[in-house]
Motif scaffolding. Sequence first.
Motif, mmCIF file in Angstrom:
data_model
loop_
_atom_site.group_PDB
_atom_site.id
_atom_site.type_symbol
_atom_site.label_atom_id
_atom_site.label_comp_id
_atom_site.label_asym_id
_atom_site.label_seq_id
_atom_site.Cartn_x
_atom_site.Cartn_y
_atom_site.Cartn_z
ATOM 1 N N PRO A 29 0.812 -1.232 0.000
ATOM 2 C CA PRO A 29 0.000 0.000 0.000
ATOM 3 C C PRO A 29 0.839 1.273 0.000
ATOM 4 N N LEU A 30 2.038 1.227 0.554
ATOM 5 C CA LEU A 30 2.887 2.420 0.551
ATOM 6 C C LEU A 30 3.293 2.830 -0.860
ATOM 7 N N ALA A 31 3.233 1.880 -1.790
ATOM 8 C CA ALA A 31 3.624 2.161 -3.174
ATOM 9 C C ALA A 31 2.430 2.421 -4.075
ATOM 10 N N GLN A 32 1.239 2.574 -3.505
ATOM 11 C CA GLN A 32 0.053 2.741 -4.343
ATOM 12 C C GLN A 32 0.105 3.984 -5.233
ATOM 13 N N PRO A 33 0.623 5.128 -4.754
ATOM 14 C CA PRO A 33 0.736 6.274 -5.679
ATOM 15 C C PRO A 33 1.597 5.958 -6.899
ATOM 16 N N LEU A 34 2.702 5.249 -6.690
ATOM 17 C CA LEU A 34 3.555 4.872 -7.817
ATOM 18 C C LEU A 34 2.835 3.898 -8.743
ATOM 19 N N GLN A 35 2.033 3.023 -8.167
ATOM 20 C CA GLN A 35 1.255 2.093 -8.972
ATOM 21 C C GLN A 35 0.325 2.847 -9.917
ATOM 22 N N TRP A 36 -0.345 3.886 -9.417
ATOM 23 C CA TRP A 36 -1.262 4.655 -10.256
ATOM 24 C C TRP A 36 -0.526 5.481 -11.296
ATOM 25 N N ILE A 37 0.655 5.954 -10.953
ATOM 26 C CA ILE A 37 1.476 6.659 -11.945
ATOM 27 C C ILE A 37 1.835 5.710 -13.078
ATOM 28 N N ALA A 38 2.195 4.465 -12.723
ATOM 29 C CA ALA A 38 2.532 3.469 -13.739
ATOM 30 C C ALA A 38 1.340 3.174 -14.636
ATOM 31 N N VAL A 39 0.154 3.050 -14.045
ATOM 32 C CA VAL A 39 -1.061 2.815 -14.834
ATOM 33 C C VAL A 39 -1.275 3.949 -15.828
ATOM 34 N N ALA A 40 -1.149 5.193 -15.339
ATOM 35 C CA ALA A 40 -1.353 6.355 -16.213
ATOM 36 C C ALA A 40 -0.306 6.394 -17.330
ATOM 37 N N LEU A 41 0.933 6.085 -16.991
ATOM 38 C CA LEU A 41 2.002 6.079 -17.995
ATOM 39 C C LEU A 41 1.710 5.074 -19.103
ATOM 40 N N GLY A 42 1.396 3.848 -18.714
ATOM 41 C CA GLY A 42 1.132 2.811 -19.711
ATOM 42 C C GLY A 42 -0.077 3.121 -20.561
ATOM 43 N N ALA A 43 -1.160 3.572 -19.915
ATOM 44 C CA ALA A 43 -2.390 3.868 -20.660
ATOM 45 C C ALA A 43 -2.184 5.023 -21.633
ATOM 46 N N CYS A 44 -1.479 6.058 -21.184
ATOM 47 C CA CYS A 44 -1.244 7.217 -22.067
ATOM 48 C C CYS A 44 -0.363 6.844 -23.253
ATOM 49 N N CYS A 45 0.711 6.133 -23.004
ATOM 50 C CA CYS A 45 1.621 5.753 -24.097
ATOM 51 C C CYS A 45 0.926 4.857 -25.111
ATOM 52 N N ALA A 46 0.143 3.900 -24.625
ATOM 53 C CA ALA A 46 -0.552 2.999 -25.538
ATOM 54 C C ALA A 46 -1.621 3.728 -26.333
ATOM 55 N N THR A 47 -2.354 4.628 -25.683
ATOM 56 C CA THR A 47 -3.403 5.392 -26.373
ATOM 57 C C THR A 47 -2.799 6.287 -27.449
ATOM 58 N N LEU A 48 -1.690 6.950 -27.130
ATOM 59 C CA LEU A 48 -1.020 7.797 -28.117
ATOM 60 C C LEU A 48 -0.514 6.972 -29.294
ATOM 61 N N ALA A 49 0.027 5.793 -29.000
ATOM 62 C CA ALA A 49 0.520 4.937 -30.076
ATOM 63 C C ALA A 49 -0.610 4.512 -31.002
ATOM 64 N N LEU A 50 -1.769 4.174 -30.442
ATOM 65 C CA LEU A 50 -2.913 3.793 -31.263
ATOM 66 C C LEU A 50 -3.419 4.980 -32.081
ATOM 67 N N ALA A 51 -3.416 6.167 -31.478
ATOM 68 C CA ALA A 51 -3.891 7.354 -32.194
ATOM 69 C C ALA A 51 -2.994 7.706 -33.372
#
Length: 264
Positions: A231-253
């Motif tokens: 749980p102490l790493a949950q903020p980093l977990q959400w940053i990772a989710v945002a990073l992956g989702a943004c990069c993949a969405t941009l690549a598809l676009a």
Amino acid sequence: MQRALTSRLLFGFAALCALAAAAIAASGSDPAVFRWINEVAARLLPVPVPSCLTILGHGLVAVMLLAPVLGRAPWVLAAALNAAPLAALFSRLGKLLAARPRPAAVLDPSSFQIQGPLLSGHNSFPSGHSITIFLLVTVLILGAEQVRTRLVAVVALLGLASLVAASRVMVGAHWPSDALGGAALGTLAGTFGAWAAGRWPYWRRRWAPAAFAAIILACAAALAWTDTGYPLAQPLQWIAVALGACCATLALARLPRSGKSVLP
């Protein structure tokens, strides 16, 4: 520095890690080294740091860390995908054959720092997180295009991976030799994945960028719902989710405009 030379250097690094793991385990030094690393981390590092380091070795987080190379170097993603089954085999087979007790199954859990779940099973060797992070950095190192970039990458990425492997000791989950053994196995798996990506270049196909982006989006969604146990790493977990989702969405676009993917 040629990619083949880099591969040989990585094999040498893996051999050194394997020898160090064997020496520590055979000499019975694991408990002493474990206590020292764990105590130093608890005393000197900010509390969330070990947890944040350790989730970088989580499989889904590792996929998110690969997301930024999606548009530029699909070879790297292919190498990681190729390496993943071998890495999983190394991890599961090693745990089954070694059946080694975790630190908390041998030592008093109240005598050392534990972050995340209390792990006390007989499945300590090798560290799966260590395998994952060293697989990741191996394919990134081998995918570096320029000599100077690759030299910097070797130092920076192996340093980061070593910290992540050591974090498994910091959080009380593994013995030092587990982390070193995982480093050796992850490096071997990553090197194999890179070799396979060169031999079977399916990543050159027109469908590959879209497929890779879809895989990253699926992993981002899975990570958003995953309890990593830290749980102490949950903020980093959400940053990772945002990073992956943004990069993949941009690549598809960008796919309709980009045509074929850029080769490494």
